[in-house]
Design a protein around this motif. Structure first.
Motif, PDB file in Angstrom:
ATOM      1  N   MET A 113       0.826  -1.195   0.000  1.00  0.00           N
ATOM      2  CA  MET A 113       0.000   0.000   0.000  1.00  0.00           C
ATOM      3  C   MET A 113       0.861   1.245   0.000  1.00  0.00           C
ATOM      4  N   LYS A 114       2.021   1.167   0.669  1.00  0.00           N
ATOM      5  CA  LYS A 114       2.911   2.325   0.689  1.00  0.00           C
ATOM      6  C   LYS A 114       3.362   2.691  -0.721  1.00  0.00           C
ATOM      7  N   HIS A 115       3.666   1.685  -1.522  1.00  0.00           N
ATOM      8  CA  HIS A 115       4.073   1.930  -2.913  1.00  0.00           C
ATOM      9  C   HIS A 115       2.991   2.726  -3.654  1.00  0.00           C
ATOM     10  N   PHE A 116       1.731   2.323  -3.488  1.00  0.00           N
ATOM     11  CA  PHE A 116       0.636   3.020  -4.168  1.00  0.00           C
ATOM     12  C   PHE A 116       0.462   4.433  -3.631  1.00  0.00           C
ATOM     13  N   SER A 117       0.437   4.573  -2.311  1.00  0.00           N
ATOM     14  CA  SER A 117       0.230   5.910  -1.741  1.00  0.00           C
ATOM     15  C   SER A 117       1.390   6.844  -2.086  1.00  0.00           C
ATOM     16  N   ASP A 118       2.605   6.307  -2.136  1.00  0.00           N
ATOM     17  CA  ASP A 118       3.759   7.118  -2.537  1.00  0.00           C
ATOM     18  C   ASP A 118       3.643   7.612  -3.974  1.00  0.00           C
ATOM     19  N   ASN A 119       2.835   6.910  -4.767  1.00  0.00           N
ATOM     20  CA  ASN A 119       2.641   7.286  -6.165  1.00  0.00           C
ATOM     21  C   ASN A 119       1.312   8.003  -6.403  1.00  0.00           C
ATOM     22  N   GLY A 120       0.731   8.527  -5.321  1.00  0.00           N
ATOM     23  CA  GLY A 120      -0.463   9.353  -5.441  1.00  0.00           C
ATOM     24  C   GLY A 120      -1.777   8.597  -5.568  1.00  0.00           C
ATOM     25  N   ILE A 121      -1.754   7.309  -5.349  1.00  0.00           N
ATOM     26  CA  ILE A 121      -2.980   6.515  -5.438  1.00  0.00           C
ATOM     27  C   ILE A 121      -3.573   6.390  -4.040  1.00  0.00           C
ATOM     28  N   PRO A 122      -4.850   6.778  -3.871  1.00  0.00           N
ATOM     29  CA  PRO A 122      -5.464   6.690  -2.535  1.00  0.00           C
ATOM     30  C   PRO A 122      -5.522   5.244  -2.041  1.00  0.00           C
ATOM     31  N   THR A 123      -5.232   5.032  -0.788  1.00  0.00           N
ATOM     32  CA  THR A 123      -5.315   3.707  -0.180  1.00  0.00           C
ATOM     33  C   THR A 123      -6.187   3.781   1.066  1.00  0.00           C
ATOM     34  N   LYS A 124      -6.699   2.645   1.459  1.00  0.00           N
ATOM     35  CA  LYS A 124      -7.514   2.517   2.672  1.00  0.00           C
ATOM     36  C   LYS A 124      -7.001   1.336   3.463  1.00  0.00           C
ATOM     37  N   GLU A 125      -7.233   1.346   4.748  1.00  0.00           N
ATOM     38  CA  GLU A 125      -6.746   0.287   5.629  1.00  0.00           C
ATOM     39  C   GLU A 125      -7.678  -0.923   5.694  1.00  0.00           C
ATOM     40  N   THR A 126      -8.993  -0.709   5.536  1.00  0.00           N
ATOM     41  CA  THR A 126      -9.952  -1.798   5.698  1.00  0.00           C
ATOM     42  C   THR A 126     -10.979  -1.781   4.563  1.00  0.00           C
ATOM     43  N   PRO A 127     -11.646  -2.913   4.343  1.00  0.00           N
ATOM     44  CA  PRO A 127     -12.735  -2.910   3.356  1.00  0.00           C
ATOM     45  C   PRO A 127     -13.825  -1.893   3.715  1.00  0.00           C
ATOM     46  N   PHE A 128     -14.107  -1.723   5.007  1.00  0.00           N
ATOM     47  CA  PHE A 128     -15.117  -0.748   5.424  1.00  0.00           C
ATOM     48  C   PHE A 128     -14.753   0.652   4.949  1.00  0.00           C
ATOM     49  N   GLU A 129     -13.476   1.028   5.082  1.00  0.00           N
ATOM     50  CA  GLU A 129     -13.040   2.344   4.619  1.00  0.00           C
ATOM     51  C   GLU A 129     -13.197   2.476   3.101  1.00  0.00           C
ATOM     52  N   VAL A 130     -13.004   1.394   2.381  1.00  0.00           N
ATOM     53  CA  VAL A 130     -13.225   1.406   0.929  1.00  0.00           C
ATOM     54  C   VAL A 130     -14.703   1.675   0.647  1.00  0.00           C
ATOM     55  N   ALA A 131     -15.583   0.992   1.374  1.00  0.00           N
ATOM     56  CA  ALA A 131     -17.030   1.164   1.165  1.00  0.00           C
ATOM     57  C   ALA A 131     -17.491   2.585   1.462  1.00  0.00           C
ATOM     58  N   GLU A 132     -16.846   3.240   2.413  1.00  0.00           N
ATOM     59  CA  GLU A 132     -17.233   4.595   2.776  1.00  0.00           C
ATOM     60  C   GLU A 132     -16.927   5.617   1.674  1.00  0.00           C
ATOM     61  N   THR A 133     -16.074   5.259   0.725  1.00  0.00           N
ATOM     62  CA  THR A 133     -15.675   6.210  -0.317  1.00  0.00           C
ATOM     63  C   THR A 133     -15.943   5.701  -1.728  1.00  0.00           C
ATOM     64  N   SER A 134     -16.712   4.615  -1.865  1.00  0.00           N
ATOM     65  CA  SER A 134     -16.915   3.997  -3.184  1.00  0.00           C
ATOM     66  C   SER A 134     -18.385   3.851  -3.530  1.00  0.00           C
ATOM     67  N   ASP A 135     -18.682   4.031  -4.807  1.00  0.00           N
ATOM     68  CA  ASP A 135     -20.034   3.797  -5.306  1.00  0.00           C
ATOM     69  C   ASP A 135     -20.198   2.376  -5.841  1.00  0.00           C
ATOM     70  N   VAL A 136     -19.110   1.831  -6.400  1.00  0.00           N
ATOM     71  CA  VAL A 136     -19.103   0.480  -6.970  1.00  0.00           C
ATOM     72  C   VAL A 136     -17.887  -0.247  -6.403  1.00  0.00           C
ATOM     73  N   ILE A 137     -18.085  -1.487  -5.995  1.00  0.00           N
ATOM     74  CA  ILE A 137     -16.995  -2.295  -5.458  1.00  0.00           C
ATOM     75  C   ILE A 137     -16.956  -3.624  -6.191  1.00  0.00           C
ATOM     76  N   VAL A 138     -15.756  -4.013  -6.630  1.00  0.00           N
ATOM     77  CA  VAL A 138     -15.534  -5.309  -7.268  1.00  0.00           C
ATOM     78  C   VAL A 138     -14.534  -6.074  -6.410  1.00  0.00           C
ATOM     79  N   THR A 139     -14.897  -7.283  -6.025  1.00  0.00           N
ATOM     80  CA  THR A 139     -13.985  -8.131  -5.266  1.00  0.00           C
ATOM     81  C   THR A 139     -13.709  -9.407  -6.061  1.00  0.00           C
TER      82      THR A 139
END
Length: 117
Positions: free
Chosen positions: A1-27
């Protein structure tokens, strides 16, 4: 995740945090227990209960149908934070993939989509 965040890509710590900021989720997860943990676990996508932000949840894991039905039933009991058209409940699509690693490497995966609506 550090690699992504260092490159400007938003990351989240938990699936719940992903759901709080997403309209569509693919797993796409390896086992039924992984799917249950990501969706209904302590910090899962559905952890916050009602209402949900994501209006569409697509699971592309190749798992047993009972798990897919169980997750879909749980999602169908939820309401959306914001109504989408005429829908006030999220939609779950079961979309297992066939083709395996070789199909993925060749770009030949096949999605089989089923809605429990």
């Amino acid at each position: 995740m550090k690699h992504f965040s260092d490159n400007g890509i938003p990351t989240k710590e938990t699936p719940f945090e992903v759901a709080e900021t997403s309209d569509v989720i693919v797993t796409m997860l390896p086992t039924s227990s992984n799917v249950l943990e990501v969706y209904t676990g302590q910090y899962g996508l559905l952890h916050g209960g009602n209402p949900l932000r994501p209006w569409l949840l697509i699971d592309a894991s190749t798992i047993n149908p009972q798990t897919s039905r169980r997750v879909s039933a749980t999602i169908s009991e939820c309401f959306l934070r914001e109504k989408r058209g005429h829908r006030d409940r999220p939609v779950m699509l079961d979309a297992p993939v066939s083709g395996g690693v070789l199909g993925a490497e060749a770009g030949n995966l096949t999605f089989m989509v089923l809605s429990y609506i």
